[in-house]
Design a protein around this motif. Structure first.
Motif, PDB file in Angstrom:
ATOM      1  N   GLY A  19       0.882  -1.394   0.132  1.00 46.55           N
ATOM      2  CA  GLY A  19      -0.119  -0.032  -0.222  1.00 46.55           C
ATOM      3  C   GLY A  19       0.719   1.315  -0.129  1.00 46.55           C
ATOM      4  O   GLY A  19       0.332   2.442   0.080  1.00 46.55           O
ATOM      5  N   PHE A  20       2.160   1.143  -0.158  1.00 46.66           N
ATOM      6  CA  PHE A  20       2.976   2.473  -0.342  1.00 46.66           C
ATOM      7  C   PHE A  20       2.531   3.161  -1.481  1.00 46.66           C
ATOM      8  O   PHE A  20       2.504   2.780  -2.430  1.00 46.66           O
ATOM      9  CB  PHE A  20       4.281   2.257  -0.482  1.00 46.66           C
ATOM     10  N   ASN A  21       2.138   4.424  -1.149  1.00 44.65           N
ATOM     11  CA  ASN A  21       1.698   5.382  -2.316  1.00 44.65           C
ATOM     12  C   ASN A  21       1.884   6.879  -2.315  1.00 44.65           C
ATOM     13  O   ASN A  21       1.262   7.819  -2.440  1.00 44.65           O
ATOM     14  CB  ASN A  21      -0.053   5.207  -2.554  1.00 44.65           C
ATOM     15  N   GLU A  22       3.491   6.955  -1.963  1.00 42.63           N
ATOM     16  CA  GLU A  22       3.792   8.248  -1.866  1.00 42.63           C
ATOM     17  C   GLU A  22       4.550   8.623  -2.954  1.00 42.63           C
ATOM     18  O   GLU A  22       5.290   7.779  -3.591  1.00 42.63           O
ATOM     19  CB  GLU A  22       4.715   8.380  -0.566  1.00 42.63           C
ATOM     20  N   PRO A  23       4.342   9.884  -3.536  1.00 43.27           N
ATOM     21  CA  PRO A  23       5.387  10.300  -4.608  1.00 43.27           C
ATOM     22  C   PRO A  23       6.825  10.053  -4.541  1.00 43.27           C
ATOM     23  O   PRO A  23       7.373  10.497  -3.286  1.00 43.27           O
ATOM     24  CB  PRO A  23       4.890  11.793  -4.800  1.00 43.27           C
ATOM     25  N   CYS A  24       7.379   9.555  -5.314  1.00 47.85           N
ATOM     26  CA  CYS A  24       8.986   9.310  -5.195  1.00 47.85           C
ATOM     27  C   CYS A  24       9.572   9.936  -6.527  1.00 47.85           C
ATOM     28  O   CYS A  24       8.985  10.167  -7.669  1.00 47.85           O
ATOM     29  CB  CYS A  24       9.229   8.162  -5.268  1.00 47.85           C
ATOM     30  N   MET A  25      10.837  10.431  -6.457  1.00 45.56           N
ATOM     31  CA  MET A  25      11.493  11.097  -7.610  1.00 45.56           C
ATOM     32  C   MET A  25      11.988  10.028  -8.553  1.00 45.56           C
ATOM     33  O   MET A  25      12.266  10.340  -9.816  1.00 45.56           O
ATOM     34  CB  MET A  25      12.540  11.947  -7.227  1.00 45.56           C
ATOM     35  N   ILE A  26      11.957   8.809  -8.204  1.00 46.44           N
ATOM     36  CA  ILE A  26      12.509   7.711  -9.102  1.00 46.44           C
ATOM     37  C   ILE A  26      11.436   6.599  -9.061  1.00 46.44           C
ATOM     38  O   ILE A  26      10.662   6.158  -7.925  1.00 46.44           O
ATOM     39  CB  ILE A  26      13.718   7.246  -8.536  1.00 46.44           C
ATOM     40  N   ALA A  27      11.072   6.088 -10.021  1.00 42.00           N
ATOM     41  CA  ALA A  27      10.342   4.867 -10.178  1.00 42.00           C
ATOM     42  C   ALA A  27      11.257   3.742 -10.954  1.00 42.00           C
ATOM     43  O   ALA A  27      12.084   3.978 -11.561  1.00 42.00           O
ATOM     44  CB  ALA A  27       9.235   5.178 -11.073  1.00 42.00           C
ATOM     45  N   MET A  28      10.683   2.445 -10.785  1.00 37.04           N
ATOM     46  CA  MET A  28      11.669   1.217 -11.210  1.00 37.04           C
ATOM     47  C   MET A  28      10.603   0.265 -11.966  1.00 37.04           C
ATOM     48  O   MET A  28       9.640  -0.081 -11.314  1.00 37.04           O
ATOM     49  CB  MET A  28      12.468   0.614  -9.928  1.00 37.04           C
ATOM     50  N   ASN A  29      11.169  -0.094 -13.181  1.00 36.15           N
ATOM     51  CA  ASN A  29      10.534  -1.103 -13.877  1.00 36.15           C
ATOM     52  C   ASN A  29      10.863  -2.482 -13.104  1.00 36.15           C
ATOM     53  O   ASN A  29      11.857  -3.038 -12.638  1.00 36.15           O
ATOM     54  CB  ASN A  29      11.273  -1.255 -15.439  1.00 36.15           C
ATOM     55  N   ILE A  30       9.547  -3.044 -12.588  1.00 32.73           N
ATOM     56  CA  ILE A  30       9.763  -4.301 -12.014  1.00 32.73           C
ATOM     57  C   ILE A  30      10.448  -5.478 -12.762  1.00 32.73           C
ATOM     58  O   ILE A  30      10.966  -6.360 -12.133  1.00 32.73           O
ATOM     59  CB  ILE A  30       8.106  -4.814 -11.553  1.00 32.73           C
ATOM     60  N   ALA A  49      10.890   5.089   3.290  1.00 34.91           N
ATOM     61  CA  ALA A  49      10.236   3.764   3.547  1.00 34.91           C
ATOM     62  C   ALA A  49       9.937   3.446   5.165  1.00 34.91           C
ATOM     63  O   ALA A  49       8.865   3.067   5.493  1.00 34.91           O
ATOM     64  CB  ALA A  49      10.898   2.524   2.927  1.00 34.91           C
ATOM     65  N   GLN A  50      11.074   3.565   5.870  1.00 31.90           N
ATOM     66  CA  GLN A  50      11.024   3.643   7.296  1.00 31.90           C
ATOM     67  C   GLN A  50       9.973   4.651   7.984  1.00 31.90           C
ATOM     68  O   GLN A  50       9.339   4.101   8.743  1.00 31.90           O
ATOM     69  CB  GLN A  50      12.638   3.956   7.810  1.00 31.90           C
ATOM     70  N   LEU A  83       9.883  -3.004  16.456  1.00 34.89           N
ATOM     71  CA  LEU A  83       9.001  -2.702  17.567  1.00 34.89           C
ATOM     72  C   LEU A  83       7.594  -1.895  17.104  1.00 34.89           C
ATOM     73  O   LEU A  83       7.503  -1.220  16.115  1.00 34.89           O
ATOM     74  CB  LEU A  83       9.602  -1.662  18.381  1.00 34.89           C
ATOM     75  N   THR A  84       6.582  -2.295  17.931  1.00 33.05           N
ATOM     76  CA  THR A  84       5.327  -1.694  17.647  1.00 33.05           C
ATOM     77  C   THR A  84       5.288  -0.310  18.246  1.00 33.05           C
ATOM     78  O   THR A  84       5.897  -0.058  19.293  1.00 33.05           O
ATOM     79  CB  THR A  84       4.311  -2.520  18.333  1.00 33.05           C
ATOM     80  N   GLU A 144       4.490   5.813  10.403  1.00 35.26           N
ATOM     81  CA  GLU A 144       3.556   6.506  10.383  1.00 35.26           C
ATOM     82  C   GLU A 144       2.236   5.814  10.177  1.00 35.26           C
ATOM     83  O   GLU A 144       1.232   6.499  10.519  1.00 35.26           O
ATOM     84  CB  GLU A 144       3.767   7.891   9.649  1.00 35.26           C
ATOM     85  N   THR A 145       2.473   4.935   9.262  1.00 33.09           N
ATOM     86  CA  THR A 145       0.935   4.283   8.700  1.00 33.09           C
ATOM     87  C   THR A 145       0.901   3.005   9.189  1.00 33.09           C
ATOM     88  O   THR A 145      -0.371   2.670   9.479  1.00 33.09           O
ATOM     89  CB  THR A 145       1.127   4.236   7.231  1.00 33.09           C
ATOM     90  N   LYS A 146       1.782   2.274   9.586  1.00 29.64           N
ATOM     91  CA  LYS A 146       1.846   0.724  10.045  1.00 29.64           C
ATOM     92  C   LYS A 146       1.878   0.662  11.469  1.00 29.64           C
ATOM     93  O   LYS A 146       2.248  -0.448  12.043  1.00 29.64           O
ATOM     94  CB  LYS A 146       2.649  -0.081   9.407  1.00 29.64           C
ATOM     95  N   ASN A 147       2.586   1.673  12.197  1.00 30.43           N
ATOM     96  CA  ASN A 147       2.983   1.639  13.528  1.00 30.43           C
ATOM     97  C   ASN A 147       3.857   0.655  13.849  1.00 30.43           C
ATOM     98  O   ASN A 147       4.027   0.028  14.832  1.00 30.43           O
ATOM     99  CB  ASN A 147       1.794   1.590  14.479  1.00 30.43           C
ATOM    100  N   LEU A 148       5.041   0.682  12.947  1.00 29.45           N
ATOM    101  CA  LEU A 148       5.994  -0.186  13.028  1.00 29.45           C
ATOM    102  C   LEU A 148       7.477   0.650  13.013  1.00 29.45           C
ATOM    103  O   LEU A 148       7.528   1.278  12.072  1.00 29.45           O
ATOM    104  CB  LEU A 148       6.280  -1.326  12.008  1.00 29.45           C
TER     105      LEU A 148
END
Length: 120
Positions: A18-29, A57-58, A84-85, A63-67
């Motif tokens: 569910g990561f959906n933040e804008p990033c300056m780089i994208a990568m072909n899977i 990512a950290q 840690l939670t 902030e979204t998964k409380n990890l």
């Protein structure tokens, strides 16, 4: 000094979780090619994913998964991580995780990111 980007494996896991933040780089899977962009995963083609830095990512996990991924330097010149939670500070993780000594902070963080994403 530059910030470390996550690996392709971690980028794919982030998109899946569910990561959906804008990033300056994208990568072909499929082939790992990188593209300059400022789009989110939902705005990218199916075979392309955002390629964030480890710190982004950290922070997203915090902030979204409380990890929280905690990296520790150990006597003997190596690094380890714990997950840690938030806010309870419970230690969690995959029960069969081997104890691994990482040579760098970034290696330990990458491993911690991947494990935390697998726990979601």
């Amino acid at each position: 000094m530059t910030e470390e980007l996550v690996t392709l494996e971690t980028a794919k896991l982030l998109k899946e979780k569910g990561f959906n933040e804008p990033c300056m780089i994208a990568m072909n899977i499929e082939d790992g090619r990188q593209y300059g962009t400022n789009r989110t995963n939902s705005e990218l083609p199916i075979k392309v994913c955002s390629h964030p830095t480890q710190s982004v990512a950290q922070k997203w996990l915090r902030e979204t998964k409380n990890l929280h991924i905690e990296i520790s330097y150990m006597y003997g010149n190596y690094w380890i991580y714990d997950i840690l939670t938030i806010p309870r500070h419970d230690l969690i993780g995959l029960s069969d995780r081997p104890i691994v000594r990482y040579n760098t902070y970034e290696e330990a963080l990458e491993a911690g990111l991947q494990e935390a994403l697998k726990l979601i």
